[in-house]
Design a protein around this motif. Structure first.
Motif, PDB file in Angstrom:
ATOM      1  N   VAL A 146       1.005  -1.121  -0.044  1.00  0.00           N
ATOM      2  CA  VAL A 146      -0.178   0.084   0.005  1.00  0.00           C
ATOM      3  C   VAL A 146       0.970   1.526   0.023  1.00  0.00           C
ATOM      4  CG1 VAL A 146      -1.949   1.162   1.594  1.00  0.00           C
ATOM      5  CG2 VAL A 146      -1.677  -1.067   1.257  1.00  0.00           C
ATOM      6  N   LYS A 147       1.849   1.326   0.674  1.00  0.00           N
ATOM      7  CA  LYS A 147       2.772   2.883   1.104  1.00  0.00           C
ATOM      8  C   LYS A 147       3.326   2.610  -0.803  1.00  0.00           C
ATOM      9  CE  LYS A 147       4.725   2.793   4.974  1.00  0.00           C
ATOM     10  NZ  LYS A 147       6.004   2.270   5.883  1.00  0.00           N
ATOM     11  N   LYS A 148       3.821   1.486  -0.499  1.00  0.00           N
ATOM     12  CA  LYS A 148       4.650   1.549  -2.757  1.00  0.00           C
ATOM     13  C   LYS A 148       3.391   2.155  -3.805  1.00  0.00           C
ATOM     14  CE  LYS A 148       6.906  -0.874  -5.473  1.00  0.00           C
ATOM     15  NZ  LYS A 148       7.688  -2.692  -6.463  1.00  0.00           N
ATOM     16  N   GLU A 149       2.098   1.809  -3.463  1.00  0.00           N
ATOM     17  CA  GLU A 149       1.687   2.353  -4.474  1.00  0.00           C
ATOM     18  C   GLU A 149       1.169   3.401  -4.433  1.00  0.00           C
ATOM     19  OE1 GLU A 149      -0.881  -0.620  -6.478  1.00  0.00           O
ATOM     20  OE2 GLU A 149       0.563  -2.161  -6.390  1.00  0.00           O
ATOM     21  N   ALA A 150       0.424   3.599  -2.888  1.00  0.00           N
ATOM     22  CA  ALA A 150       0.594   4.777  -2.801  1.00  0.00           C
ATOM     23  C   ALA A 150       1.012   5.952  -3.306  1.00  0.00           C
ATOM     24  CB  ALA A 150      -0.108   4.961  -1.457  1.00  0.00           C
ATOM     25  N   ALA A 151       2.656   5.788  -2.818  1.00  0.00           N
ATOM     26  CA  ALA A 151       3.467   6.916  -3.097  1.00  0.00           C
ATOM     27  C   ALA A 151       3.581   7.230  -4.139  1.00  0.00           C
ATOM     28  CB  ALA A 151       5.080   6.695  -2.584  1.00  0.00           C
ATOM     29  N   ALA A 152       3.235   5.923  -5.507  1.00  0.00           N
ATOM     30  CA  ALA A 152       3.811   6.128  -6.991  1.00  0.00           C
ATOM     31  C   ALA A 152       2.848   7.065  -7.193  1.00  0.00           C
ATOM     32  CB  ALA A 152       3.833   4.700  -7.930  1.00  0.00           C
ATOM     33  N   LYS A 153       1.605   6.631  -7.229  1.00  0.00           N
ATOM     34  CA  LYS A 153      -0.061   7.695  -6.999  1.00  0.00           C
ATOM     35  C   LYS A 153       0.166   8.915  -6.267  1.00  0.00           C
ATOM     36  CE  LYS A 153      -4.421   6.792  -8.227  1.00  0.00           C
ATOM     37  NZ  LYS A 153      -5.276   5.973  -8.451  1.00  0.00           N
ATOM     38  N   TYR A 154       0.323   8.973  -5.536  1.00  0.00           N
ATOM     39  CA  TYR A 154       0.704  10.310  -4.898  1.00  0.00           C
ATOM     40  C   TYR A 154       1.513  10.658  -4.648  1.00  0.00           C
ATOM     41  CZ  TYR A 154      -4.836   9.363  -5.202  1.00  0.00           C
ATOM     42  OH  TYR A 154      -5.604   8.427  -5.751  1.00  0.00           O
ATOM     43  N   PRO A 155       2.393  11.308  -5.182  1.00  0.00           N
ATOM     44  CA  PRO A 155       4.009  11.698  -4.210  1.00  0.00           C
ATOM     45  C   PRO A 155       3.962  12.874  -3.765  1.00  0.00           C
ATOM     46  CG  PRO A 155       3.713  11.998  -7.219  1.00  0.00           C
ATOM     47  CD  PRO A 155       2.530  11.414  -7.078  1.00  0.00           C
ATOM     48  N   ASN A 156       3.303  13.487  -4.519  1.00  0.00           N
ATOM     49  CA  ASN A 156       3.153  15.057  -3.059  1.00  0.00           C
ATOM     50  C   ASN A 156       2.751  14.823  -2.249  1.00  0.00           C
ATOM     51  OD1 ASN A 156       4.862  16.109  -4.897  1.00  0.00           O
ATOM     52  ND2 ASN A 156       3.075  16.911  -6.016  1.00  0.00           N
ATOM     53  N   GLU A 157       1.619  13.539  -1.461  1.00  0.00           N
ATOM     54  CA  GLU A 157       1.298  13.605  -0.443  1.00  0.00           C
ATOM     55  C   GLU A 157       1.618  13.088   1.578  1.00  0.00           C
ATOM     56  OE1 GLU A 157      -2.082  14.284  -0.023  1.00  0.00           O
ATOM     57  OE2 GLU A 157      -2.492  15.096  -1.957  1.00  0.00           O
ATOM     58  N   SER A 158       1.655  12.884   1.406  1.00  0.00           N
ATOM     59  CA  SER A 158       2.120  12.531   2.646  1.00  0.00           C
ATOM     60  C   SER A 158       1.786  11.033   2.901  1.00  0.00           C
ATOM     61  CB  SER A 158       1.247  13.428   4.365  1.00  0.00           C
ATOM     62  OG  SER A 158       1.960  12.630   5.732  1.00  0.00           O
ATOM     63  N   MET A 159       2.345  10.515   2.997  1.00  0.00           N
ATOM     64  CA  MET A 159       2.296   9.209   3.439  1.00  0.00           C
ATOM     65  C   MET A 159       2.156   8.187   4.943  1.00  0.00           C
ATOM     66  SD  MET A 159       1.669   6.756   0.303  1.00  0.00           S
ATOM     67  CE  MET A 159       1.405   9.431  -0.683  1.00  0.00           C
ATOM     68  N   LYS A 160       2.238   9.023   5.959  1.00  0.00           N
ATOM     69  CA  LYS A 160       2.974   8.998   7.135  1.00  0.00           C
ATOM     70  C   LYS A 160       1.477   8.198   7.560  1.00  0.00           C
ATOM     71  CE  LYS A 160       3.674  11.125  11.655  1.00  0.00           C
ATOM     72  NZ  LYS A 160       2.760  12.178  13.023  1.00  0.00           N
ATOM     73  N   GLY A 161       1.895   7.210   8.192  1.00  0.00           N
ATOM     74  CA  GLY A 161       0.463   5.909   8.593  1.00  0.00           C
ATOM     75  C   GLY A 161       0.024   5.096   8.038  1.00  0.00           C
ATOM     76  N   ILE A 162       0.318   5.416   6.546  1.00  0.00           N
ATOM     77  CA  ILE A 162      -0.554   4.941   5.608  1.00  0.00           C
ATOM     78  C   ILE A 162      -0.192   3.187   5.590  1.00  0.00           C
ATOM     79  CG2 ILE A 162       0.907   5.024   3.129  1.00  0.00           C
ATOM     80  CD1 ILE A 162      -3.316   5.234   3.377  1.00  0.00           C
ATOM     81  N   GLY A 163       1.219   3.095   5.200  1.00  0.00           N
ATOM     82  CA  GLY A 163       1.028   1.392   5.821  1.00  0.00           C
ATOM     83  C   GLY A 163       0.281   0.528   6.900  1.00  0.00           C
ATOM     84  N   PHE A 164       0.338   1.365   8.422  1.00  0.00           N
ATOM     85  CA  PHE A 164      -0.723   0.702   9.612  1.00  0.00           C
ATOM     86  C   PHE A 164      -1.837   1.158   9.303  1.00  0.00           C
ATOM     87  CE2 PHE A 164      -2.103   1.088  13.564  1.00  0.00           C
ATOM     88  CZ  PHE A 164      -1.352   0.181  14.283  1.00  0.00           C
ATOM     89  N   TYR A 165      -2.246   1.271   8.796  1.00  0.00           N
ATOM     90  CA  TYR A 165      -3.701   1.859   8.694  1.00  0.00           C
ATOM     91  C   TYR A 165      -4.365   1.127   7.552  1.00  0.00           C
ATOM     92  CZ  TYR A 165      -8.521   4.792   6.264  1.00  0.00           C
ATOM     93  OH  TYR A 165      -9.405   4.385   5.854  1.00  0.00           O
ATOM     94  N   GLY A 166      -3.098   0.797   6.356  1.00  0.00           N
ATOM     95  CA  GLY A 166      -4.227  -0.340   5.365  1.00  0.00           C
ATOM     96  C   GLY A 166      -4.003  -1.918   5.840  1.00  0.00           C
ATOM     97  N   ALA A 167      -3.337  -1.823   6.634  1.00  0.00           N
ATOM     98  CA  ALA A 167      -2.724  -3.711   7.478  1.00  0.00           C
ATOM     99  C   ALA A 167      -3.931  -3.650   8.779  1.00  0.00           C
ATOM    100  CB  ALA A 167      -1.511  -3.381   8.390  1.00  0.00           C
ATOM    101  N   MET A 168      -3.887  -2.768   9.443  1.00  0.00           N
ATOM    102  CA  MET A 168      -5.606  -2.706  10.164  1.00  0.00           C
ATOM    103  C   MET A 168      -6.704  -2.668   8.934  1.00  0.00           C
ATOM    104  SD  MET A 168      -4.128  -2.339  13.384  1.00  0.00           S
ATOM    105  CE  MET A 168      -3.361  -3.911  12.773  1.00  0.00           C
TER     106      MET A 168
END
Length: 195
Positions: A146-168
């Motif tokens: 999730v972190k990898k694909e979100a960073a590729a799709k939204y390069p200017n957005e904050s990725m803070k906590g996104i991996g944990f959010y997806g895993a939960m």
């Protein structure tokens, strides 16, 4: 006096067709009578009714998927991407809670003494560790992907906590996920509810 007719498509109107109201009349119409509560209990009752109506409106908005009503942790395009990524897949970790409930039920069943040892052995020494290893590996994979694909799709957005959010979210039973899933497994949008 000029008797020339005014054309029908004249862009400049000749007047508004009514007199301008006096200020006191206009202000008087804008004011609404204030119905002050008679006592403190009535004021409390009115406040509770208003808050209840606001909560109900927010609840309906959240269930409908209106992002204005989401809590801050669920807002934004990156969070929506993570939700949709998880909801579009069937992951082993989403069966964690039902499997845990099954294990509890199996340990509470009054088995005959010789069968009880075998059930506890298979449940505690085989089923439980396999489930936990599956959950850990799935959570790590979901978080990384999730972190990898979100960073590729939204390069200017904050990725803070996104991996944990997806895993939960991947750990939750699909029907109990909140905000409700907007996509079905496979990626198709959820059809609108009837009625």
């Amino acid at each position: 006096m000029d008797e020339t007719p005014v054309p029908a498509d004249d862009p400049k109107p000749q007047g508004k067709g009514r007199p301008t109201p006096k200020r006191r009349d206009a202000e008087g119409r804008r004011r609404q009578p204030v119905s002050a509560p008679k006592d403190r209990k009535e004021a409390y009752r009115q406040t509770r009714a208003k808050q209840s109506a606001e909560r109900e409106r927010a609840r309906k908005g959240m269930l409908a998927g209106d992002e204005r009503y989401f809590p801050a942790r669920d807002k934004g395009p990156v969070r929506k991407f993570a939700r949709d990524w998880v909801d579009s897949r069937r992951l082993p970790s989403q069966y964690f809670l039902p499997f845990s409930l099954l294990i509890l039920l199996l340990t509470w069943v009054p088995w005959p003494p010789d069968m009880r040892q075998a059930v506890l052995y298979w449940v505690m020494l085989t089923g439980w560790p396999i489930m936990m290893i599956g959950v850990v590996f799935t959570s790590i994979y979901v978080s990384w992907k999730v972190k990898k694909e979100a960073a590729a799709k939204y390069p200017n957005e904050s990725m803070k906590g996104i991996g944990f959010y997806g895993a939960m979210r991947a750990l939750q039973i699909r029907k109990l996920r909140f905000p409700p899933p907007a996509v079905l497994p496979g990626g198709k949008p959820v059809p609108p509810k009837k009625g």
